[in-house]
Design a protein around this motif. Structure first.
Motif, PDB file in Angstrom:
ATOM      1  N   ASN A  31     -19.635  -9.463  26.723  1.00 23.81           N
ATOM      2  CA  ASN A  31     -19.671  -8.892  28.070  1.00 23.81           C
ATOM      3  C   ASN A  31     -18.473  -7.995  28.325  1.00 23.81           C
ATOM      4  N   GLY A  32     -18.661  -7.021  29.215  1.00 21.68           N
ATOM      5  CA  GLY A  32     -17.565  -6.126  29.547  1.00 21.68           C
ATOM      6  C   GLY A  32     -17.993  -5.058  30.519  1.00 21.68           C
ATOM      7  N   VAL A  33     -17.325  -3.924  30.421  1.00 22.41           N
ATOM      8  CA  VAL A  33     -17.561  -2.826  31.345  1.00 22.41           C
ATOM      9  C   VAL A  33     -17.324  -1.496  30.634  1.00 22.41           C
ATOM     10  N   VAL A  34     -18.036  -0.458  31.075  1.00 26.02           N
ATOM     11  CA  VAL A  34     -17.851   0.898  30.566  1.00 26.02           C
ATOM     12  C   VAL A  34     -17.458   1.784  31.728  1.00 26.02           C
ATOM     13  N   GLN A  35     -16.428   2.593  31.521  1.00 24.06           N
ATOM     14  CA  GLN A  35     -16.030   3.579  32.526  1.00 24.06           C
ATOM     15  C   GLN A  35     -16.246   4.964  31.935  1.00 24.06           C
ATOM     16  N   ILE A  36     -16.954   5.808  32.685  1.00 17.41           N
ATOM     17  CA  ILE A  36     -17.209   7.180  32.268  1.00 17.41           C
ATOM     18  C   ILE A  36     -16.542   8.091  33.286  1.00 17.41           C
ATOM     19  N   ALA A  37     -15.611   8.926  32.827  1.00 15.29           N
ATOM     20  CA  ALA A  37     -14.906   9.844  33.725  1.00 15.29           C
ATOM     21  C   ALA A  37     -14.325  11.000  32.920  1.00 15.29           C
ATOM     22  N   TYR A  38     -14.550  12.213  33.396  1.00 18.18           N
ATOM     23  CA  TYR A  38     -13.954  13.411  32.808  1.00 18.18           C
ATOM     24  C   TYR A  38     -14.230  13.546  31.307  1.00 18.18           C
ATOM     25  N   ASN A  39     -15.455  13.290  30.902  1.00 22.71           N
ATOM     26  CA  ASN A  39     -15.888  13.393  29.509  1.00 22.71           C
ATOM     27  C   ASN A  39     -15.137  12.425  28.584  1.00 22.71           C
ATOM     28  N   ARG A  40     -14.660  11.330  29.178  1.00 18.57           N
ATOM     29  CA  ARG A  40     -14.026  10.250  28.423  1.00 18.57           C
ATOM     30  C   ARG A  40     -14.759   8.963  28.751  1.00 18.57           C
ATOM     31  N   VAL A  41     -15.076   8.197  27.719  1.00 21.97           N
ATOM     32  CA  VAL A  41     -15.772   6.929  27.905  1.00 21.97           C
ATOM     33  C   VAL A  41     -14.886   5.819  27.349  1.00 21.97           C
TER      34      VAL A  41
ATOM     35  N   VAL B 227     -14.817   1.710  26.804  1.00 25.97           N
ATOM     36  CA  VAL B 227     -15.605   0.478  26.768  1.00 25.97           C
ATOM     37  C   VAL B 227     -14.619  -0.680  26.618  1.00 25.97           C
ATOM     38  N   LEU B 228     -14.617  -1.597  27.573  1.00 26.64           N
ATOM     39  CA  LEU B 228     -13.785  -2.797  27.517  1.00 26.64           C
ATOM     40  C   LEU B 228     -14.712  -3.994  27.393  1.00 26.64           C
ATOM     41  N   VAL B 229     -14.638  -4.706  26.278  1.00 24.46           N
ATOM     42  CA  VAL B 229     -15.517  -5.851  26.037  1.00 24.46           C
ATOM     43  C   VAL B 229     -14.710  -7.054  25.550  1.00 24.46           C
ATOM     44  N   ASP B 230     -15.297  -8.230  25.737  1.00 26.03           N
ATOM     45  CA  ASP B 230     -14.650  -9.456  25.242  1.00 26.03           C
ATOM     46  C   ASP B 230     -14.468  -9.405  23.734  1.00 26.03           C
ATOM     47  N   THR B 231     -15.560  -9.063  23.045  1.00 18.53           N
ATOM     48  CA  THR B 231     -15.541  -9.026  21.586  1.00 18.53           C
ATOM     49  C   THR B 231     -16.306  -7.812  21.083  1.00 18.53           C
ATOM     50  N   ALA B 232     -15.923  -7.330  19.931  1.00 18.90           N
ATOM     51  CA  ALA B 232     -16.633  -6.242  19.250  1.00 18.90           C
ATOM     52  C   ALA B 232     -16.467  -6.464  17.749  1.00 18.90           C
ATOM     53  N   GLU B 233     -17.607  -6.624  17.058  1.00 21.19           N
ATOM     54  CA  GLU B 233     -17.563  -6.888  15.623  1.00 21.19           C
ATOM     55  C   GLU B 233     -18.583  -6.023  14.894  1.00 21.19           C
ATOM     56  N   ARG B 234     -18.165  -5.481  13.774  1.00 18.13           N
ATOM     57  CA  ARG B 234     -19.100  -4.786  12.894  1.00 18.13           C
ATOM     58  C   ARG B 234     -19.972  -5.844  12.214  1.00 18.13           C
ATOM     59  N   PRO B 235     -21.215  -5.514  11.892  1.00 18.08           N
ATOM     60  CA  PRO B 235     -22.089  -6.513  11.263  1.00 18.08           C
ATOM     61  C   PRO B 235     -21.493  -7.127   9.996  1.00 18.08           C
ATOM     62  N   GLU B 236     -20.802  -6.317   9.195  1.00 17.52           N
ATOM     63  CA  GLU B 236     -20.237  -6.840   7.946  1.00 17.52           C
ATOM     64  C   GLU B 236     -19.061  -7.790   8.182  1.00 17.52           C
ATOM     65  N   GLU B 237     -18.494  -7.794   9.388  1.00 17.75           N
ATOM     66  CA  GLU B 237     -17.370  -8.677   9.707  1.00 17.75           C
ATOM     67  C   GLU B 237     -17.827 -10.040  10.213  1.00 17.75           C
ATOM     68  N   ILE B 238     -19.094 -10.179  10.549  1.00 18.11           N
ATOM     69  CA  ILE B 238     -19.596 -11.407  11.154  1.00 18.11           C
ATOM     70  C   ILE B 238     -19.751 -12.491  10.095  1.00 18.11           C
ATOM     71  N   ASP B 239     -19.180 -13.643  10.374  1.00 21.04           N
ATOM     72  CA  ASP B 239     -19.300 -14.813   9.511  1.00 21.04           C
ATOM     73  C   ASP B 239     -20.546 -15.578   9.973  1.00 21.04           C
ATOM     74  N   GLU B 240     -21.610 -15.500   9.182  1.00 22.79           N
ATOM     75  CA  GLU B 240     -22.890 -16.088   9.577  1.00 22.79           C
ATOM     76  C   GLU B 240     -22.792 -17.599   9.780  1.00 22.79           C
ATOM     77  N   ARG B 241     -22.047 -18.276   8.931  1.00 19.50           N
ATOM     78  CA  ARG B 241     -21.906 -19.733   9.047  1.00 19.50           C
ATOM     79  C   ARG B 241     -21.261 -20.099  10.383  1.00 19.50           C
ATOM     80  N   ARG B 242     -20.183 -19.407  10.742  1.00 22.34           N
ATOM     81  CA  ARG B 242     -19.511 -19.678  12.021  1.00 22.34           C
ATOM     82  C   ARG B 242     -20.426 -19.373  13.204  1.00 22.34           C
ATOM     83  N   ALA B 243     -21.202 -18.297  13.098  1.00 22.89           N
ATOM     84  CA  ALA B 243     -22.108 -17.937  14.183  1.00 22.89           C
ATOM     85  C   ALA B 243     -23.193 -19.006  14.352  1.00 22.89           C
ATOM     86  N   ARG B 244     -23.717 -19.519  13.238  1.00 21.11           N
ATOM     87  CA  ARG B 244     -24.730 -20.591  13.320  1.00 21.11           C
ATOM     88  C   ARG B 244     -24.140 -21.873  13.917  1.00 21.11           C
TER      89      ARG B 244
END
Length: 137
Positions: free
Chosen positions: A66-76, A78-95
């Protein structure tokens, strides 16, 4: 191709800082697409898949919290709790996180504890979905 400045910030690191031509975020009422010179606004982000196209045309995805996106003056920004690339995700921990959340939902807890367990479950499911998509490609 028109570009905009994109900065994706998770609670513990800067996920991306550069130019982009397209950003797709998971919002409360569905996915929202953002391109250069978008109208100024603030949008709530929900747990799910964030996608963006970098300046060189490379497409990136991330499982975000969860988070928020601010768009202003052609700048975006994104502030989020977490952001992970798929290859960084530990499937065992997620399960394991999914199993813990399911157990917490089965227990008779306060409304607040129930909502926290729901959010944990949504995040774990999102992470597993992203990991599975990554493994298919």
């Amino acid at each position: 191709m028109a570009l905009f400045s994109l900065k994706i910030i998770a609670s513990d690191h800067i996920f991306y800082d550069g130019k982009a031509s397209l950003l797709v975020i998971p919002a409360m009422d569905g996915e929202k697409g953002i391109m250069a010179n978008h109208e100024e606004m603030v949008i709530a982000v929900v747990t799910g898949e964030l996608r963006f196209t970098k300046e060189d045309g490379t497409k990136e995805t991330a499982a975000v919290g969860n988070g928020v996106v601010q768009i202003a003056y052609n700048r975006v920004t994104v502030l989020v709790d977490t952001a992970e690339r798929p290859e960084e995700i530990d499937e065992r921990r997620a399960r394991e996180a999914l199993e813990r959340a399911e157990e917490q939902l089965r227990q008779k807890n306060s409304i607040q504890q129930y909502k926290v367990a729901q959010a944990s479950m949504a995040r774990a499911l999102s992470r597993l979905k992203e990991k599975q998509k990554y493994e298919i490609h």
